[in-house]
Enzyme design. Structure first.
Site, PDB file in Angstrom:
ATOM      1  CG  HIS A 114      26.140   7.670  -9.212  1.00 11.27           C
ATOM      2  ND1 HIS A 114      26.717   7.468  -7.814  1.00 11.27           N
ATOM      3  CD2 HIS A 114      26.750   7.266 -10.440  1.00 11.27           C
ATOM      4  CE1 HIS A 114      27.735   6.667  -8.933  1.00 11.27           C
ATOM      5  NE2 HIS A 114      27.723   6.666 -10.504  1.00 11.27           N
ATOM      6  CG  ASP A 144      27.145   6.326  -4.977  1.00 12.50           C
ATOM      7  OD1 ASP A 144      26.021   6.453  -5.676  1.00 12.50           O
ATOM      8  OD2 ASP A 144      28.166   6.678  -5.781  1.00 12.50           O
ATOM      9  CB  SER A 221      29.593   4.454 -11.617  1.00  9.95           C
ATOM     10  OG  SER A 221      30.142   5.824 -11.309  1.00  9.95           O
TER      11      SER A 221
END
Length: 478
Positions: A114, A144, A221
């Site tokens: 993402h 992911d 992230s």
């Protein structure tokens, strides 16, 4: 409930680590006096070994391999009151950023999918401040995770890899990332729990995560979770919005397994070797040849089941990820040197790779595309791709021209029209007919999920979601 309150580090409900922000100018009050040179020398001398704690040493060991990922992405611009709107009709550009970890000195970086999803041009800032571009090599949407290749002409420092197999609740952990754009922000906490299954929404759920108390924020992230020895034991991925000190990371052994599978799938599309290997996710687990296909390059050039691969070209091989990474820069027809252990002694072999045969004939691919998606496609000329890249400042490697759309098909329902150029589906590129065949034949697609697609229309990149038919519909045949 948890599915409605979980968010990845981001601004917005489900934007994960891609977000736009600005920093306000502020006034800082500085001390009236600054220390003299003699004071500085004295202070440096007082940095005793007691201050150089395990946390300090762990961050110092890992930080050079942590990178900042940023760039613009195209998102659907849904007007207020039109939440149910579908089709790639309108869009806008937003700035996004996240973190990545160098796992190979040639510039291969692991991050969350993402973080780079829909990013037009991936920009990476290295530990020394150099900013360069990167290319998406492989991705696994459902997990992911993504692998990108940074464009560098020098070896990069790599992260020390640990294992998540022996983690303990209560042990200290450290997270490094670009929290709200503050690069190389380090936070510390403990492992709060192990083996968490965490739903994000109706279509996505993370499995077997590490729950931690270290501070994770937008921009973290894709960054590393470290143990107190400075070894990477996970990839930071999500936080519980509205809670304090509840964050999650993908365990390192899971990351290595998934990234290795991603690279293997990518390599199999490019290279024919005839090799199948076994090995674990940790350094030192080794790589053993499990199977050699008959009449394959591996069989022809002397590789045998049971051989332990210790070197590919000039790169040592300690686990399957090392082996997969070593094969990334190999081109079809290239002769590749192997060092293997067999019967207690080392043997040097040379294998010449080949171009793999097409997985399906063109007519079969066309039939699948028409019946399952509702599109008639043909490869786009290289000159067209070069022109698009020049005008749009992109680096597309290829695409498929939409020559026809079946009325009532998934493509028609999503607003795809003749003249569009299909760039990718479900995180995989559609550079040619073989790419499209591989996507439609992939087990993920056989179950008929909604798959994100990317197109170029009038020099604009758009996206939507297709409900691909699980099986070919005989009524849709031309």
């Amino acid at each position: 409930m948890l599915p409605t309150t979980l968010r990845c580090p981001a601004v917005g409900r489900l934007m994960f680590a891609s977000f736009a922000f600005s920093l306000a100018t502020s006034t800082l009050s500085l001390p009236a006096q600054t220390p003299s040179d003699s004071d500085k020398t004295s202070n440096r001398a007082q940095v005793s070994t007691t201050r150089q704690t395990p946390t300090v040493l762990a961050i110092r060991r890992a930080a050079p391999a942590v990178v900042n990922i940023h760039g613009q992405k195209t998102v659907r611009a849904t007007a207020a009151g039109m939440a149910g709107a579908s089709g790639p009709d309108s869009f806008r550009q937003v700035n996004g950023m996240g973190t990545g970890v160098v796992i190979d000195p040639r510039g291969y970086v692991i991050t969350n999918f993402h973080v780079v999803e829909d990013v037009d041009d991936i920009l990476v800032t290295l530990d020394d401040g150099q900013t360069t571009t990167a290319e998406l090599i492989a991705a696994r949407v459902r997990n992911d995770l993504a692998l990108i290749k940074v464009n560098v002409d020098r070896p990069l420092p790599t992260i020390p890899r640990g294992t998540s197999s022996d983690l303990m609740v209560g042990e200290s952990v450290i997270a490094i990332g670009n929290a709200f754009g503050y690069v190389h922000t380090s936070t510390q906490g403990i492992i709060s729990a192990l083996h968490r299954d965490v739903p994000v929404n109706e279509s996505q759920e993370y499995h077997d995560l590490i729950q931690i108390s270290a501070g994770i924020n937008p921009g973290n992230s894709g960054g590393p979770l470290l143990n107190i020895d400075g070894e990477m034991i996970g990839v930071n991925v999500a936080v519980r919005v509205g809670a304090q000190q509840i964050a999650f990371a993908i365990p390192m052994d899971q990351v290595v397994d998934i990234v290795t599978e991603m690279i293997d799938e990518h390599n199999e599309k490019r290279l024919l070797t005839g090799l199948r290997t076994n090995g674990g996710p940790r350094d030192g687990d080794g790589v053993t040849v499990a199977n050699v296909s008959a009449s394959s390059p591996a069989a022809r050039d002397g590789l045998k089941p049971g051989d332990r691969v210790v070197r590919v070209g000039s790169q040592p091989v300690d686990d399957r990820l090392d082996f997969a990474l070593a094969m990334l820069n190999v081109s079809p027809g290239e002769q590749l040197e192997f060092a293997v252990e067999r019967g207690g002694r080392q043997i040097d072999l040379a294998m010449r790779t080949e171009q793999p045969p097409a997985s399906s004939t063109a007519s079969t691919v066309e039939e699948m595309a028409w019946s399952r998606i509702g599109i008639q496609v043909r490869p786009v000329a290289e000159s067209t791709i070069r022109r698009l890249n020049t005008r749009m400042r992109t680096k597309y490697r290829g695409g498929l021209y939409i020559a026809g759309v079946r009325p009532g098909s998934p493509a028609d329902q999503q607003g795809i029209t003749t003249g569009d150029v299909l760039l990718g589906i479900h995180g995989w590129q559609t550079s040619n007919m073989a790419d499209l065949a591989g996507i439609l034949e992939h087990p993920d697609m056989q179950r008929g999920p909604k798959a994100k697609f990317y197109i170029v229309r009038r020099e604009q990149t758009l996206f939507g979601h297709l409900q691909i038919a699980a099986q070919a519909d005989s009524s849709a045949r031309r």
